[in-house]
Design a protein around this motif. Structure first.
Motif, PDB file in Angstrom:
ATOM      1  N   GLY A   1       0.823  -1.202   0.000  1.00  0.00           N
ATOM      2  CA  GLY A   1       0.000   0.000   0.000  1.00  0.00           C
ATOM      3  C   GLY A   1       0.857   1.253   0.000  1.00  0.00           C
ATOM      4  O   GLY A   1       2.037   1.214   0.346  1.00  0.00           O
ATOM      5  N   GLU A   2       0.243   2.335  -0.422  1.00  0.00           N
ATOM      6  CA  GLU A   2       0.894   3.643  -0.372  1.00  0.00           C
ATOM      7  C   GLU A   2      -0.099   4.626   0.209  1.00  0.00           C
ATOM      8  O   GLU A   2      -1.256   4.668  -0.208  1.00  0.00           O
ATOM      9  CB  GLU A   2       1.348   4.071  -1.757  1.00  0.00           C
ATOM     10  N   ARG A   3       0.341   5.388   1.174  1.00  0.00           N
ATOM     11  CA  ARG A   3      -0.527   6.349   1.837  1.00  0.00           C
ATOM     12  C   ARG A   3      -0.415   7.719   1.174  1.00  0.00           C
ATOM     13  O   ARG A   3       0.631   8.051   0.603  1.00  0.00           O
ATOM     14  CB  ARG A   3      -0.165   6.449   3.312  1.00  0.00           C
ATOM     15  N   PRO A   4      -1.478   8.514   1.260  1.00  0.00           N
ATOM     16  CA  PRO A   4      -1.457   9.847   0.639  1.00  0.00           C
ATOM     17  C   PRO A   4      -0.347  10.751   1.192  1.00  0.00           C
ATOM     18  O   PRO A   4       0.130  11.641   0.503  1.00  0.00           O
ATOM     19  CB  PRO A   4      -2.831  10.426   0.970  1.00  0.00           C
ATOM     20  N   ASN A   5       0.087  10.494   2.427  1.00  0.00           N
ATOM     21  CA  ASN A   5       1.127  11.317   3.030  1.00  0.00           C
ATOM     22  C   ASN A   5       2.541  10.893   2.638  1.00  0.00           C
ATOM     23  O   ASN A   5       3.526  11.374   3.193  1.00  0.00           O
ATOM     24  CB  ASN A   5       0.978  11.340   4.548  1.00  0.00           C
ATOM     25  N   GLY A   6       2.655   9.955   1.681  1.00  0.00           N
ATOM     26  CA  GLY A   6       3.969   9.583   1.157  1.00  0.00           C
ATOM     27  C   GLY A   6       4.603   8.360   1.786  1.00  0.00           C
ATOM     28  O   GLY A   6       5.738   8.021   1.454  1.00  0.00           O
ATOM     29  N   PHE A   7       3.910   7.685   2.677  1.00  0.00           N
ATOM     30  CA  PHE A   7       4.477   6.487   3.286  1.00  0.00           C
ATOM     31  C   PHE A   7       4.145   5.256   2.443  1.00  0.00           C
ATOM     32  O   PHE A   7       3.063   5.146   1.884  1.00  0.00           O
ATOM     33  CB  PHE A   7       3.952   6.295   4.715  1.00  0.00           C
ATOM     34  N   VAL A   8       5.096   4.335   2.391  1.00  0.00           N
ATOM     35  CA  VAL A   8       4.941   3.097   1.635  1.00  0.00           C
ATOM     36  C   VAL A   8       4.828   1.948   2.633  1.00  0.00           C
ATOM     37  O   VAL A   8       5.681   1.788   3.506  1.00  0.00           O
ATOM     38  CB  VAL A   8       6.151   2.852   0.695  1.00  0.00           C
ATOM     39  N   GLU A   9       3.767   1.164   2.514  1.00  0.00           N
ATOM     40  CA  GLU A   9       3.577  -0.027   3.335  1.00  0.00           C
ATOM     41  C   GLU A   9       4.094  -1.217   2.528  1.00  0.00           C
ATOM     42  O   GLU A   9       3.783  -1.343   1.340  1.00  0.00           O
ATOM     43  CB  GLU A   9       2.102  -0.230   3.655  1.00  0.00           C
ATOM     44  N   PHE A  10       4.869  -2.088   3.178  1.00  0.00           N
ATOM     45  CA  PHE A  10       5.443  -3.203   2.435  1.00  0.00           C
ATOM     46  C   PHE A  10       5.797  -4.370   3.344  1.00  0.00           C
ATOM     47  O   PHE A  10       5.908  -4.220   4.558  1.00  0.00           O
ATOM     48  CB  PHE A  10       6.681  -2.757   1.649  1.00  0.00           C
ATOM     49  N   ASP A  11       5.927  -5.531   2.722  1.00  0.00           N
ATOM     50  CA  ASP A  11       6.403  -6.738   3.399  1.00  0.00           C
ATOM     51  C   ASP A  11       7.884  -6.884   3.069  1.00  0.00           C
ATOM     52  O   ASP A  11       8.295  -6.677   1.925  1.00  0.00           O
ATOM     53  CB  ASP A  11       5.669  -7.981   2.881  1.00  0.00           C
ATOM     54  N   PHE A  12       8.673  -7.259   4.065  1.00  0.00           N
ATOM     55  CA  PHE A  12      10.096  -7.493   3.861  1.00  0.00           C
ATOM     56  C   PHE A  12      10.423  -8.899   4.337  1.00  0.00           C
ATOM     57  O   PHE A  12      10.046  -9.299   5.440  1.00  0.00           O
ATOM     58  CB  PHE A  12      10.929  -6.479   4.632  1.00  0.00           C
ATOM     59  N   ALA A  13      11.100  -9.665   3.484  1.00  0.00           N
ATOM     60  CA  ALA A  13      11.447 -11.044   3.812  1.00  0.00           C
ATOM     61  C   ALA A  13      12.918 -11.305   3.528  1.00  0.00           C
ATOM     62  O   ALA A  13      13.489 -10.747   2.596  1.00  0.00           O
ATOM     63  CB  ALA A  13      10.592 -12.005   2.991  1.00  0.00           C
TER      64      ALA A  13
END
Length: 92
Positions: free
Chosen positions: A23-35
């Motif tokens: 996901g990407e938030r309107p405030n510029g943050f990126v949500e992600f999974d890291f493995a």
């Protein structure tokens, strides 16, 4: 002498790093999974867009495609949820 089983799974490789943007938030943050090692074993993270780019470069990650139905999954079942889903759930 016992025969060596060559069909065994390869060793866990900690040099392999994976990122899946969730996901990407309107405030510029990126949500992600890291493995590390296996894409199925991941942690959920969130970083600013610039920091996300630096993180990916520093870890030499392989970008993974979005999960099937990720964008349109509205009601996950008991075993199909993410920590990020808790922000939309009211606990009593």
């Amino acid at each position: 002498m016992a025969a060596t089983d060559t069909s065994a799974a390869p060793a866990f490789d900690t040099a392999r790093r994976f990122v899946r943007v969730t996901g990407e938030r309107p405030n510029g943050f990126v949500e992600f999974d890291f493995a590390i090692g296996e894409p199925e074993l991941f942690v959920e993270l969130i970083l600013g867009r610039e920091a996300f780019g630096e993180f990916c470069a520093a870890n030499a990650v392989a970008l993974l495609p979005p999960r099937d139905g990720q964008a349109d999954a509205k009601t996950p079942d008991d075993f199909d949820w993410r920590l990020a889903d808790a922000t939309h759930t009211r606990f009593r």
